[in-house]
Design an enzyme around this catalytic site. Structure first.
Site, PDB file in Angstrom:
ATOM      1  N   HIS A  84      -7.860  -8.726  21.205  1.00 27.35           N
ATOM      2  CA  HIS A  84      -8.193  -9.124  19.836  1.00 27.35           C
ATOM      3  C   HIS A  84      -8.378 -10.631  19.811  1.00 27.35           C
ATOM      4  O   HIS A  84      -7.581 -11.369  20.382  1.00 27.35           O
ATOM      5  CB  HIS A  84      -7.060  -8.726  18.870  1.00 27.35           C
ATOM      6  CG  HIS A  84      -7.328  -9.183  17.468  1.00 27.35           C
ATOM      7  ND1 HIS A  84      -8.111  -8.454  16.601  1.00 27.35           N
ATOM      8  CD2 HIS A  84      -6.954 -10.300  16.800  1.00 27.35           C
ATOM      9  CE1 HIS A  84      -8.192  -9.107  15.444  1.00 27.35           C
ATOM     10  NE2 HIS A  84      -7.504 -10.224  15.550  1.00 27.35           N
ATOM     11  N   ASP A 163      -1.961  -2.892   5.184  1.00 32.51           N
ATOM     12  CA  ASP A 163      -2.553  -4.197   5.504  1.00 32.51           C
ATOM     13  C   ASP A 163      -3.787  -4.464   4.639  1.00 32.51           C
ATOM     14  O   ASP A 163      -4.017  -5.579   4.186  1.00 32.51           O
ATOM     15  CB  ASP A 163      -2.928  -4.285   6.986  1.00 32.51           C
ATOM     16  CG  ASP A 163      -3.616  -5.605   7.280  1.00 32.51           C
ATOM     17  OD1 ASP A 163      -2.975  -6.648   7.076  1.00 32.51           O
ATOM     18  OD2 ASP A 163      -4.802  -5.614   7.661  1.00 32.51           O
ATOM     19  N   ARG A 170      -3.562 -11.233  -0.502  1.00 36.50           N
ATOM     20  CA  ARG A 170      -3.392 -12.568   0.086  1.00 36.50           C
ATOM     21  C   ARG A 170      -4.658 -13.398  -0.076  1.00 36.50           C
ATOM     22  O   ARG A 170      -4.607 -14.608  -0.338  1.00 36.50           O
ATOM     23  CB  ARG A 170      -3.064 -12.441   1.584  1.00 36.50           C
ATOM     24  CG  ARG A 170      -1.659 -11.908   1.825  1.00 36.50           C
ATOM     25  CD  ARG A 170      -1.508 -11.461   3.262  1.00 36.50           C
ATOM     26  NE  ARG A 170      -1.801 -12.506   4.213  1.00 36.50           N
ATOM     27  CZ  ARG A 170      -2.238 -12.310   5.451  1.00 36.50           C
ATOM     28  NH1 ARG A 170      -2.416 -11.087   5.918  1.00 36.50           N
ATOM     29  NH2 ARG A 170      -2.495 -13.324   6.239  1.00 36.50           N
ATOM     30  N   SER A 185      -0.274  -8.633  10.223  1.00 36.44           N
ATOM     31  CA  SER A 185      -1.546  -8.006   9.863  1.00 36.44           C
ATOM     32  C   SER A 185      -2.335  -7.620  11.125  1.00 36.44           C
ATOM     33  O   SER A 185      -2.814  -6.487  11.272  1.00 36.44           O
ATOM     34  CB  SER A 185      -2.340  -8.999   8.996  1.00 36.44           C
ATOM     35  OG  SER A 185      -3.673  -8.625   8.872  1.00 36.44           O
ATOM     36  N   LYS A 189      -2.435  -3.474  13.091  1.00 33.31           N
ATOM     37  CA  LYS A 189      -3.682  -2.700  13.282  1.00 33.31           C
ATOM     38  C   LYS A 189      -3.887  -2.359  14.753  1.00 33.31           C
ATOM     39  O   LYS A 189      -4.329  -1.264  15.095  1.00 33.31           O
ATOM     40  CB  LYS A 189      -4.873  -3.501  12.738  1.00 33.31           C
ATOM     41  CG  LYS A 189      -4.917  -3.480  11.218  1.00 33.31           C
ATOM     42  CD  LYS A 189      -6.024  -4.342  10.666  1.00 33.31           C
ATOM     43  CE  LYS A 189      -5.693  -5.799  10.783  1.00 33.31           C
ATOM     44  NZ  LYS A 189      -6.435  -6.716   9.963  1.00 33.31           N
TER      45      LYS A 189
HETATM   46  N1  URA Z   1      -7.165 -11.308  10.587  1.00 34.26           N
HETATM   47  C1  URA Z   1      -6.404 -10.275  10.157  1.00 34.26           C
HETATM   48  O1  URA Z   1      -6.655  -9.137  10.508  1.00 34.26           O
HETATM   49  N2  URA Z   1      -5.367 -10.554   9.338  1.00 34.26           N
HETATM   50  C2  URA Z   1      -5.044 -11.795   8.934  1.00 34.26           C
HETATM   51  O2  URA Z   1      -4.079 -11.973   8.215  1.00 34.26           O
HETATM   52  C3  URA Z   1      -5.845 -12.857   9.370  1.00 34.26           C
HETATM   53  C4  URA Z   1      -6.910 -12.587  10.209  1.00 34.26           C
END
Ligand code: URA
Length: 438
Positions: A84, A163, A170, A185, A189
């Protein structure tokens, strides 16, 4: 039963850590509609200022994962490993890495996102390939993974749905830039997608989400610790994002550059980052002797790309979209060495040309983007165009050029062109940082 206002006060006044039971209750009550968005927003702001300690963050992330499905990839015979990136300009590494690592013996289940703002999204890039589908369901994903060993698909709505709700909140309450909230977050995932190992590419510099290297390193260490706590072997590299990666920015232009890289003709900075990440992934997957450079040289990596594209409905031989208008622009202000070509300026310019979207619902122009005709370290002549703009409508030139106005510095002294990979956080670094007295 806890009450939400008391929990907000506890966090606001930094009185004590929230317990696992309280965090579990907060998530259940929020997702059941018993806690209002404004109450959750107040809690997020309290977390923004006072953070979450290790056990709180572990429980918070666990609740995010448990809010949705967790893919079961246990039937996949090969070791699974994903990557990621926190996002950057010209970052087409995922396109190269998934087939490359698959061609070395691992399976790569990559769940990706779309671009928002000045950083591009992997899914948008892939969708510039005629026929390519990113919306595979979980059984199609498993089938493709078992057959071709690499898939890049959109994360479905069932994956860590908490999320999605929290991120939207947010986004409109100024609470995105919090290390524990970002870490939970991202990691929730990735864990929900079922991978056994994960390598994070945390970008730092002007075009990154975390411009300050010290904060980027803290984010990396937080995510590595979280991944390990949730049973996923996790490491991170810290990489520079002061200047775009490679020479292409924009969806189809980046696919073209990624294909060239898979055929052994990638720019040096792009290959440095890609090969460093590939080696970490293969090591975590238990394949430390695999040689990604040899996989490119032999044509195996490119073959894996073609198989992945076909498995997802795309035609690897179809021509990519090209822009009807191309303009050589940004003349060098003097003769000398290009010492700066700012990633954020180039990212914003490409976005204004149509390569990115301002809102989730917007569509993107696959052919739009920027080709860099020079990179930091190159010797340039006064007046020489430094970029090539690609767009469907030349009405977009002026906005793009405005964004590029302050993008370059040319000096008489050559710059020291720094390495693209500037740091690494491994399992041992995280253990060491937890030792008493560290
Ligand atoms: N990418 C995400 O998936 N979450 C965040 O909080 C910031 C960047």
């Amino acid at each position: 039963m806890p009450d939400v206002v008391s929990l907000i006060r506890v966090k606001r006044d930094n009185e004590r850590a929230l317990t696992d039971a309280e965090i579990g209750w907060l998530f259940r009550a929020y997702l059941a509609g018993e806690i209002a968005d404004e109450q959750m927003a107040a809690l997020l702001m309290a977390i923004y200022f006072n953070g979450l300690d290790g056990p709180e963050l572990r429980a918070w992330t666990g609740e995010m994962i448990a809010s949705g499905e967790r893919l079961d990839l246990s039937a996949i015979a090969r070791p699974t490993v994903d990557k990621h990136s926190t996002g950057g300009v010209g970052d087409k590494v995922s396109l190269i890495l998934a087939p490359l690592v698959a061609s070395c013996g691992a399976a790569v289940p990559m769940l990706s996102g779309r671009g928002l703002g000045h950083t591009g999204g992997t899914l948008d890039k892939l969708e510039s390939i005629p026929g390519f589908r990113v919306d595979l369901g979980s059984s199609q994903l498993r089938e493709a993974l078992a057959k071709v060993h690499a898939v890049i698909v959109a994360a479905g709505p069932g994956l860590a749905p908490a999320d999605r709700r929290l991120y939207a909140l947010r986004d409109v309450t100024g609470t995105v830039e919090s290390i524990p909230l970002i870490a939970s977050s991202i990691v929730s995932k990735k864990i929900a997608e079922g991978t056994s190992a994960l390598v994070l590419d945390v970008k730092t510099g002007s075009g990154a989400f975390m411009p300050d290297p010290a904060r980027a390193t803290r984010l990396a260490a937080t995510m590595v610790a979280l991944g390990i706590e949730h049973g996923v072997r996790t490491r991170a590299l810290i990489t520079r994002m002061d200047t775009p990666l490679g020479r292409a920015v924009g969806n189809a232009l980046e696919v073209e550059e990624a294909v060239a890289a898979l055929q052994g003709d990638g720019p040096a900075d792009l290959m440095e980052v890609t090969l460093a990440l590939a080696r970490e992934m293969l090591d975590l997957a238990g394949l430390p002797d695999a040689d990604p450079q040899a996989a490119i040289a032999s044509g195996r990596a490119y073959h894996a790309w073609r198989e992945m594209v076909r498995a997802q409905g795309g035609d690897p031989d179809a021509p990519l979209p090209t822009a009807s208008e191309v303009l050589a622009a940004l003349p060098a202000p003097r003769t000398g060495y290009l010492t700066r070509l700012d990633a954020l300026c180039v990212g914003v310019a490409a976005w204004r040309l149509g390569a990115g979207r301002a809102r989730k619902e917007d569509s993107v122009d696959y052919a739009a983007g920027i080709r860099l005709l020079a990179k930091p370290g190159d010797y340039v002549q006064e007046g020489q165009p430094l970029v090539e703009l690609h767009a469907e409508r030349h009405g977009r030139w002026a906005d793009a050029m405005e964004a590029l106005g302050e993008a370059v510095t040319v000096s008489s002294e050559p710059p020291t062109v720094a390495a693209a990979v500037i740091g690494r956080v491994g399992e041992r670094d995280v253990e060491r940082s937890r030792e008493p007295g560290s």
